[in-house]
Design an enzyme around this catalytic site. Structure first.
Site, PDB file in Angstrom:
ATOM      1  N   ASP A 115       0.848  -1.187   0.000  1.00 44.58           N
ATOM      2  CA  ASP A 115       0.000   0.000   0.000  1.00 44.58           C
ATOM      3  C   ASP A 115       0.884   1.238   0.000  1.00 44.58           C
ATOM      4  O   ASP A 115       2.010   1.197   0.502  1.00 44.58           O
ATOM      5  CB  ASP A 115      -0.922   0.003   1.235  1.00 44.58           C
ATOM      6  CG  ASP A 115      -2.167   0.842   0.999  1.00 44.58           C
ATOM      7  OD1 ASP A 115      -3.239   0.264   0.773  1.00 44.58           O
ATOM      8  OD2 ASP A 115      -2.057   2.097   0.997  1.00 44.58           O
ATOM      9  N   THR A 166     -12.783  -4.109  -9.785  1.00 46.04           N
ATOM     10  CA  THR A 166     -13.823  -4.073 -10.824  1.00 46.04           C
ATOM     11  C   THR A 166     -13.401  -3.069 -11.893  1.00 46.04           C
ATOM     12  O   THR A 166     -13.283  -1.875 -11.615  1.00 46.04           O
ATOM     13  CB  THR A 166     -15.165  -3.658 -10.196  1.00 46.04           C
ATOM     14  OG1 THR A 166     -15.463  -4.591  -9.165  1.00 46.04           O
ATOM     15  CG2 THR A 166     -16.280  -3.655 -11.224  1.00 46.04           C
ATOM     16  N   GLU A 190     -13.827 -10.158  -7.811  1.00 42.46           N
ATOM     17  CA  GLU A 190     -14.309 -10.633  -6.502  1.00 42.46           C
ATOM     18  C   GLU A 190     -15.801 -10.336  -6.413  1.00 42.46           C
ATOM     19  O   GLU A 190     -16.302  -9.457  -7.097  1.00 42.46           O
ATOM     20  CB  GLU A 190     -13.529  -9.962  -5.364  1.00 42.46           C
ATOM     21  CG  GLU A 190     -13.440  -8.438  -5.437  1.00 42.46           C
ATOM     22  CD  GLU A 190     -14.730  -7.714  -5.169  1.00 42.46           C
ATOM     23  OE1 GLU A 190     -15.531  -8.252  -4.386  1.00 42.46           O
ATOM     24  OE2 GLU A 190     -14.949  -6.630  -5.735  1.00 42.46           O
ATOM     25  N   PHE A 191     -16.470 -11.089  -5.540  1.00 42.73           N
ATOM     26  CA  PHE A 191     -17.907 -10.872  -5.371  1.00 42.73           C
ATOM     27  C   PHE A 191     -18.233 -10.675  -3.893  1.00 42.73           C
ATOM     28  O   PHE A 191     -19.260 -11.124  -3.408  1.00 42.73           O
ATOM     29  CB  PHE A 191     -18.690 -12.066  -5.937  1.00 42.73           C
ATOM     30  CG  PHE A 191     -18.458 -12.268  -7.408  1.00 42.73           C
ATOM     31  CD1 PHE A 191     -19.147 -11.521  -8.355  1.00 42.73           C
ATOM     32  CD2 PHE A 191     -17.512 -13.183  -7.860  1.00 42.73           C
ATOM     33  CE1 PHE A 191     -18.913 -11.697  -9.720  1.00 42.73           C
ATOM     34  CE2 PHE A 191     -17.270 -13.371  -9.222  1.00 42.73           C
ATOM     35  CZ  PHE A 191     -17.977 -12.620 -10.145  1.00 42.73           C
ATOM     36  N   LYS A 231     -18.610  -9.595 -13.723  1.00 41.76           N
ATOM     37  CA  LYS A 231     -18.622  -8.793 -12.494  1.00 41.76           C
ATOM     38  C   LYS A 231     -19.641  -7.640 -12.609  1.00 41.76           C
ATOM     39  O   LYS A 231     -20.488  -7.446 -11.747  1.00 41.76           O
ATOM     40  CB  LYS A 231     -17.216  -8.257 -12.235  1.00 41.76           C
ATOM     41  CG  LYS A 231     -17.120  -7.234 -11.150  1.00 41.76           C
ATOM     42  CD  LYS A 231     -17.456  -7.801  -9.790  1.00 41.76           C
ATOM     43  CE  LYS A 231     -17.587  -6.684  -8.781  1.00 41.76           C
ATOM     44  NZ  LYS A 231     -17.724  -7.113  -7.434  1.00 41.76           N
ATOM     45  N   ASN A 279     -23.326  -7.324 -10.494  1.00 40.79           N
ATOM     46  CA  ASN A 279     -23.674  -6.203  -9.620  1.00 40.79           C
ATOM     47  C   ASN A 279     -24.857  -5.414 -10.166  1.00 40.79           C
ATOM     48  O   ASN A 279     -25.750  -5.015  -9.422  1.00 40.79           O
ATOM     49  CB  ASN A 279     -22.472  -5.267  -9.461  1.00 40.79           C
ATOM     50  CG  ASN A 279     -21.604  -5.694  -8.291  1.00 40.79           C
ATOM     51  OD1 ASN A 279     -21.912  -6.665  -7.613  1.00 40.79           O
ATOM     52  ND2 ASN A 279     -20.525  -4.980  -8.057  1.00 40.79           N
ATOM     53  N   CYS A 283     -20.176  -0.257  -4.453  1.00 36.46           N
ATOM     54  CA  CYS A 283     -20.220  -0.993  -5.721  1.00 36.46           C
ATOM     55  C   CYS A 283     -21.415  -0.666  -6.601  1.00 36.46           C
ATOM     56  O   CYS A 283     -21.240  -0.254  -7.751  1.00 36.46           O
ATOM     57  CB  CYS A 283     -20.188  -2.489  -5.443  1.00 36.46           C
ATOM     58  SG  CYS A 283     -18.635  -3.005  -4.699  1.00 36.46           S
ATOM     59  N   LYS A 293     -21.616   2.850  -8.280  1.00 33.88           N
ATOM     60  CA  LYS A 293     -20.468   3.064  -9.173  1.00 33.88           C
ATOM     61  C   LYS A 293     -20.557   2.129 -10.394  1.00 33.88           C
ATOM     62  O   LYS A 293     -20.334   2.548 -11.528  1.00 33.88           O
ATOM     63  CB  LYS A 293     -19.206   2.783  -8.357  1.00 33.88           C
ATOM     64  CG  LYS A 293     -17.919   2.696  -9.101  1.00 33.88           C
ATOM     65  CD  LYS A 293     -16.763   2.594  -8.122  1.00 33.88           C
ATOM     66  CE  LYS A 293     -16.515   1.209  -7.569  1.00 33.88           C
ATOM     67  NZ  LYS A 293     -15.975   0.220  -8.488  1.00 33.88           N
ATOM     68  N   LYS A 338     -25.639   0.461   4.859  1.00 34.29           N
ATOM     69  CA  LYS A 338     -26.296  -0.775   5.290  1.00 34.29           C
ATOM     70  C   LYS A 338     -25.770  -1.105   6.680  1.00 34.29           C
ATOM     71  O   LYS A 338     -24.757  -0.528   7.113  1.00 34.29           O
ATOM     72  CB  LYS A 338     -26.039  -1.912   4.301  1.00 34.29           C
ATOM     73  CG  LYS A 338     -24.608  -2.434   4.262  1.00 34.29           C
ATOM     74  CD  LYS A 338     -24.519  -3.684   3.401  1.00 34.29           C
ATOM     75  CE  LYS A 338     -23.161  -4.344   3.520  1.00 34.29           C
ATOM     76  NZ  LYS A 338     -23.045  -5.562   2.737  1.00 34.29           N
TER      77      LYS A 338
HETATM   78  C1  UDX Z   1     -22.395  -5.531  -3.174  1.00 29.00           C
HETATM   79  C2  UDX Z   1     -22.609  -6.973  -3.699  1.00 29.00           C
HETATM   80  O1  UDX Z   1     -23.532  -7.645  -2.848  1.00 29.00           O
HETATM   81  C3  UDX Z   1     -21.283  -7.711  -3.775  1.00 29.00           C
HETATM   82  O2  UDX Z   1     -21.476  -8.991  -4.350  1.00 29.00           O
HETATM   83  C4  UDX Z   1     -20.310  -6.915  -4.641  1.00 29.00           C
HETATM   84  O3  UDX Z   1     -19.068  -7.544  -4.755  1.00 29.00           O
HETATM   85  C5  UDX Z   1     -20.154  -5.510  -4.071  1.00 29.00           C
HETATM   86  O4  UDX Z   1     -21.435  -4.874  -3.971  1.00 29.00           O
HETATM   87  P1  UDX Z   1     -22.184  -4.383  -0.781  1.00 29.00           P
HETATM   88  O5  UDX Z   1     -22.199  -3.075  -1.490  1.00 29.00           O
HETATM   89  O6  UDX Z   1     -21.195  -4.585   0.286  1.00 29.00           O
HETATM   90  O7  UDX Z   1     -21.980  -5.590  -1.820  1.00 29.00           O
HETATM   91  O8  UDX Z   1     -23.613  -4.580  -0.069  1.00 29.00           O
HETATM   92  P2  UDX Z   1     -25.001  -5.304  -0.328  1.00 29.00           P
HETATM   93  O9  UDX Z   1     -25.299  -6.095   0.875  1.00 29.00           O
HETATM   94  O10 UDX Z   1     -25.067  -5.983  -1.609  1.00 29.00           O
HETATM   95  O11 UDX Z   1     -25.990  -4.045  -0.315  1.00 29.00           O
HETATM   96  C6  UDX Z   1     -25.847  -2.965  -1.222  1.00 29.00           C
HETATM   97  C7  UDX Z   1     -26.968  -1.971  -1.040  1.00 29.00           C
HETATM   98  O12 UDX Z   1     -28.200  -2.529  -1.492  1.00 29.00           O
HETATM   99  C8  UDX Z   1     -27.221  -1.541   0.402  1.00 29.00           C
HETATM  100  O13 UDX Z   1     -27.442  -0.154   0.442  1.00 29.00           O
HETATM  101  C9  UDX Z   1     -28.447  -2.299   0.814  1.00 29.00           C
HETATM  102  O14 UDX Z   1     -29.207  -1.619   1.798  1.00 29.00           O
HETATM  103  C10 UDX Z   1     -29.201  -2.362  -0.501  1.00 29.00           C
HETATM  104  N1  UDX Z   1     -30.147  -3.486  -0.581  1.00 29.00           N
HETATM  105  C11 UDX Z   1     -29.674  -4.771  -0.603  1.00 29.00           C
HETATM  106  C12 UDX Z   1     -31.514  -3.252  -0.661  1.00 29.00           C
HETATM  107  O15 UDX Z   1     -31.957  -2.079  -0.655  1.00 29.00           O
HETATM  108  N2  UDX Z   1     -32.355  -4.314  -0.762  1.00 29.00           N
HETATM  109  C13 UDX Z   1     -31.929  -5.594  -0.786  1.00 29.00           C
HETATM  110  O16 UDX Z   1     -32.769  -6.495  -0.887  1.00 29.00           O
HETATM  111  C14 UDX Z   1     -30.538  -5.836  -0.700  1.00 29.00           C
END
Ligand code: UDX
Length: 439
Positions: free
Chosen positions: A30, A119, A149-150, A202, A206, A258, A261, A318
């Site tokens: 880093d 990504t 990655e996911f 990817k 998303n 994610c 973006k 979240k």
């Molecule tokens: C997401 C993807 O899940 C992951 O696979 C990818 O690699 C990166 O982006 P993340 O952004 O960490 O991960 O959170 P995620 O739990 O997917 O939630 C993203 C947003 O969607 C949150 O703001 C959450 O509140 C919202 N969300 C999620 C909803 O509003 N409804 C849902 O049913 C699920």
């Protein structure tokens, strides 16, 4: 096999730590000296369940450094896990990826595989390969592979140790074999494809999840108008295994590092090639509007928030993270402040980060009870467990006027029915047990 990882954010650090857990020696690079010192002392610079513990238990296999030359020089595999932030026009900023590519070119002294985990827009693997080749200092064999990655924040370690799938994008079979070897002890289906398809998998994954959220949010908005209940509708839909029950939670929109973006980046990329991704455009538009849903609802009860005490429960995008990126709170708070609201806010983990953006404009409370005391209206932006487990009867005991606008449907309507509150959530009937009426 010696592994190096460029970048120690969510992607890079979690990848490095999980590969060490699988027995590899991993050098994590880093540019931030302070961060490197912190990690060398066994502290994870990001809040992610299980990460620090795993990092500490693998310290003898992990090396954190700012010296990229030492890390890349004799590595067999170099993972790139640096950020690809959004530019003003919505496209992905690849400067960090390209600067790592140059450093790799300067440093490598033996044959190696460079793996892009970040990504990146379709075609980036090819560009990175050509940057490295043009700038190589030593005569070595090099190949570049895509391996997206996911991982989701809050479950990043589990998602990496037990992935749903491992996608490997390569142009030569031999490179695919090396990466298969890296992942030999991971129990997950491995899909080997070409690099452009891997990059697309990817984005498409998303963007599809974001589309699913915007879809259910639109249905929720219609449910409110026609008197249906979105929770039951989503349940009924989810029993169909072709639809699936996950990612059907309606709310005030998706945030995070994610979905916002990656939807914009793919839309931008399609436009660049003279193609309009209409479903993704709609996904983005619906989400922007959805983030303002509670403010619009508040106008039903007060024509302005001027002079009112507003309680906010939840600031992060979240639960389970201190991350505020693209959180609905960030667009709502300025509107409330402009209106003249006095804001009290609570969050389980995100207060320190929120203070960096709004240091003095808000009163930060340590408990939900303090936040609600004497408030005229309450906005719920994040479904933290503490909020979901909060006894709804206490809203009316603490608030001046117990009007609750719930952007995450934290309570079931049966429990709310018995409370002397006004409860307005997403895609469901508004429960008004207050004895007075509003404008
Ligand atoms: C997401 C993807 O899940 C992951 O696979 C990818 O690699 C990166 O982006 P993340 O952004 O960490 O991960 O959170 P995620 O739990 O997917 O939630 C993203 C947003 O969607 C949150 O703001 C959450 O509140 C919202 N969300 C999620 C909803 O509003 N409804 C849902 O049913 C699920």
């Amino acid at each position: 096999m010696k592994i190096a990882v460029a970048g120690t954010g969510y992607v890079g650090l979690v990848t490095g730590v999980c590969l060490a857990e699988h027995g590899y020696n991993v050098s994590c690079v880093d540019i931030d000296n302070e961060k490197v010192e912190l990690m060398n002392s066994g502290i994870a610079p990001i809040y992610e369940p299980g990460l620090e513990e795993l990092m500490v238990s693998n310290m003898e296999k992990l090396f954190f450094t700012t010296n990229y030359y030492d890390a890349y020089r004799d590595a067999d595999v170099i993972f790139i896990g640096v950020g690809t932030p959004e530019k003003l026009d919505g496209s992905a900023d690849l400067n960090y990826v390209y600067s790592v590519a140059l450093q790799i070119a300067e440093s490598i002294e033996k044959d190696c595989v460079v793996v892009i985990k970040s990504t990146v827009p379709i075609g980036t693997n090819e560009k990175v390969e050509s940057i490295i080749r043009k700038n190589l200092k030593k005569n070595v064999n090099l190949s570049v592979a895509s391996n997206p990655e996911f991982l989701a924040q809050g479950t990043a370690v589990q998602d990496t140790l037990y992935p749903s799938r491992i996608v490997i994008g390569v142009e030569e079979e031999s490179t695919g074999m090396i990466l298969k070897e890296v992942y030999q002890n991971f129990e997950a289906p491995i899909l080997i494809t070409n690099r452009r398809s891997a990059e697309m998998i990817k984005y498409a994954s998303n963007d599809f999840l974001a589309l699913k959220i915007s879809f259910i949010n639109e249905i929720a908005n219609l449910c409110e108008i026609i008197g249906a209940d979105i929770e039951d509708v989503a349940l009924g839909m989810g029993y169909d295994s072709r639809i699936g029950s996950k990612f059907l939670n309606s709310g005030i929109g998706y945030g995070g590092s994610c979905f916002p973006k990656d939807t914009k980046a793919l839309h931008w990329l399609a436009n660049f090639h003279d193609y309009e991704l209409k479903t993704i455009k709609a996904t983005i538009d619906v989400n922007e509007n959805q983030k303002l849903k509670l403010i619009k609802k508040s106008r039903k009860y007060f024509d302005s928030l001027n002079g009112l005490t507003v309680a906010i429960l939840g600031l992060t995008f979240k639960p389970g993270t201190d991350d505020l990126r693209e959180a609905p709170s960030l667009v709502n708070v300025p509107i409330m402040l402009e209106d003249g609201a006095k804001i009290k806010a609570w969050d389980s983990a995100g207060v320190n980060n929120f203070k960096k953006v709004f240091p003095d404009e808000i009163t930060y409370c340590k408990t939900i009870e303090d936040t609600l005391t004497d408030a005229d209206i309450c906005f719920i932006f994040t479904e933290w467990e503490e909020v979901k487990n909060f006894n709804v009867l206490n809203f009316s005991k603490l608030m001046k006027t117990p009007i609750i606008l719930d952007g995450r449907n934290c309570y079931n309507l049966v429990s709310v029915q018995k409370s002397p509150i006004l409860y307005d959530s997403i895609g469901r009937e508004t429960i008004n047990n207050l004895e007075f009426s509003f404008i």
